[in-house]
Design an enzyme around this catalytic site. Structure first.
Site, PDB file in Angstrom:
ATOM      1  N   GLY A   1       0.769  -1.230   0.000  1.00 34.53           N
ATOM      2  CA  GLY A   1       0.000   0.000   0.000  1.00 34.53           C
ATOM      3  C   GLY A   1       0.804   1.287   0.000  1.00 34.53           C
TER       4      GLY A   1
ATOM      5  N   ASN B   1       1.484   3.192  -2.507  1.00 32.49           N
ATOM      6  CA  ASN B   1       0.755   4.194  -3.302  1.00 32.49           C
ATOM      7  C   ASN B   1      -0.458   4.725  -2.532  1.00 32.49           C
ATOM      8  OD1 ASN B   1       1.781   4.726  -6.154  1.00 32.49           O
ATOM      9  ND2 ASN B   1       1.975   2.494  -6.007  1.00 32.49           N
TER      10      ASN B   1
ATOM     11  N   MET C   1      -4.617  -6.372  -7.070  1.00 34.01           N
ATOM     12  CA  MET C   1      -4.216  -7.353  -8.072  1.00 34.01           C
ATOM     13  C   MET C   1      -5.372  -8.265  -8.473  1.00 34.01           C
ATOM     14  SD  MET C   1      -1.276  -6.133  -8.353  1.00 34.01           S
ATOM     15  CE  MET C   1      -0.135  -7.200  -9.234  1.00 34.01           C
TER      16      MET C   1
ATOM     17  N   LEU D   1     -11.555  -6.250 -12.020  1.00 28.48           N
ATOM     18  CA  LEU D   1     -12.952  -5.952 -11.697  1.00 28.48           C
ATOM     19  C   LEU D   1     -13.832  -6.330 -12.888  1.00 28.48           C
ATOM     20  CD1 LEU D   1     -12.433  -2.427 -10.078  1.00 28.48           C
ATOM     21  CD2 LEU D   1     -12.884  -4.591  -8.875  1.00 28.48           C
TER      22      LEU D   1
ATOM     23  N   HIS E   1      -0.452   1.609 -12.987  1.00 26.98           N
ATOM     24  CA  HIS E   1       0.236   0.403 -13.466  1.00 26.98           C
ATOM     25  C   HIS E   1       1.703   0.758 -13.710  1.00 26.98           C
ATOM     26  CE1 HIS E   1       0.728  -3.496 -15.297  1.00 26.98           C
ATOM     27  NE2 HIS E   1       1.391  -2.905 -16.273  1.00 26.98           N
TER      28      HIS E   1
ATOM     29  N   THR F   1     -11.301   0.414 -17.454  1.00 30.09           N
ATOM     30  CA  THR F   1     -12.370  -0.172 -18.257  1.00 30.09           C
ATOM     31  C   THR F   1     -12.265  -1.687 -18.087  1.00 30.09           C
ATOM     32  OG1 THR F   1     -10.933  -0.161 -20.190  1.00 30.09           O
ATOM     33  CG2 THR F   1     -12.387   1.742 -19.905  1.00 30.09           C
TER      34      THR F   1
ATOM     35  N   ASP G   1      -5.595  -3.393 -17.450  1.00 32.30           N
ATOM     36  CA  ASP G   1      -4.659  -2.302 -17.700  1.00 32.30           C
ATOM     37  C   ASP G   1      -4.949  -1.589 -19.020  1.00 32.30           C
ATOM     38  OD1 ASP G   1      -3.391  -2.907 -15.271  1.00 32.30           O
ATOM     39  OD2 ASP G   1      -2.171  -4.438 -16.243  1.00 32.30           O
TER      40      ASP G   1
ATOM     41  N   GLU H   1       5.768   6.692  -9.141  1.00 37.80           N
ATOM     42  CA  GLU H   1       4.350   6.382  -8.883  1.00 37.80           C
ATOM     43  C   GLU H   1       3.812   7.232  -7.741  1.00 37.80           C
ATOM     44  OE1 GLU H   1       3.060   2.235  -8.766  1.00 37.80           O
ATOM     45  OE2 GLU H   1       4.990   1.625  -9.595  1.00 37.80           O
TER      46      GLU H   1
END
Ligand code: GAR
Length: 190
Positions: free
Chosen positions: A12, A14, A90, A93, A109, A141, A145, A174
């Protein structure tokens, strides 16, 4: 301020970068919850120590992907987020899940998409002889990725790099790119 929930599977870092940014004056987003698909995700404790409500939904505790996602959606109904931020989550969805937050789910990503989607991105970039690598924040979407790119940051691939050294160099970027991109995205929503 816009309300965001961050999805994690691991350490975590990020998520912490986003949560720290959200604590700075004038940042247009607040982090109202962190959801993990692993009860032992290291990021959960970090989020809790920052005062952010945490939730774990382990896939193995549910009969199906649909049931797992339904539980997460029910949790989200209580958190009423405007935005979802995937940060090392990871798990893909489903289209059905995405439909509930269409155009309002961001992901980071660790490659210069459309190059090297999926797993082992750093090793694949090295194996391909790339001299440049980086990270991408994009709108989620259905595909893995995929989805419109919002921002990218670049780093050099150096001689002798391993997947680990390259990942560490990319991760530094990132932690800057995701908070900056979330800010811009949220301000555009206003
Ligand atoms: C980050 O490098 C993120 O870009 C990557 O996982 C790492 C999570 O680190 N995400 C993916 O590979 C998604 N396909 P963190 O838990 O310390 O933020």
């Amino acid at each position: 301020r816009k309300r965001a929930v961050v999805f994690i599977s691991g350490g975590g870092s990020n998520m912490v970068a986003l949560a720290r940014a959200a604590q700075t004056p004038g940042y247009p987003v607040e982090i109202v919850g962190v959801i993990a698909d692993k009860a032992d995700a290291g990021g959960l404790e970090k989020a809790a120590s920052m005062g952010i409500p945490t939730f774990a939904f382990q896939r193995g505790d549910f009969d199906s992907k649909a049931a797992h996602e339904r539980a997460i959606l029910t949790c989200l109904e209580g958190l009423t987020p405007d935005l979802l931020c995937l940060a090392g989550y990871m798990r893909l969805l489903s289209a059905d899940f995405i439909r509930h937050y269409e155009g309002r789910i961001l992901n980071i990503h660790p490659s210069l998409l459309p190059l090297f989607p999926g797993l082992h991105t750093h090793q694949r970039a090295i194996d391909a002889g790339m001299t440049e690598a980086g990270c991408t924040v994009h709108v989620v979407t259905e595909g893995m990725d995929e989805g419109p790119v919002l921002a990218q940051a670049r780093v050099p691939v150096l001689p002798g790099d391993t997947a680990e050294t390259l990942a560490a160099r990319v991760l530094v970027e990132e932690h800057k790119l995701y908070p900056a991109t979330l800010r811009a995205f949220a301000e555009d929503l206003v």
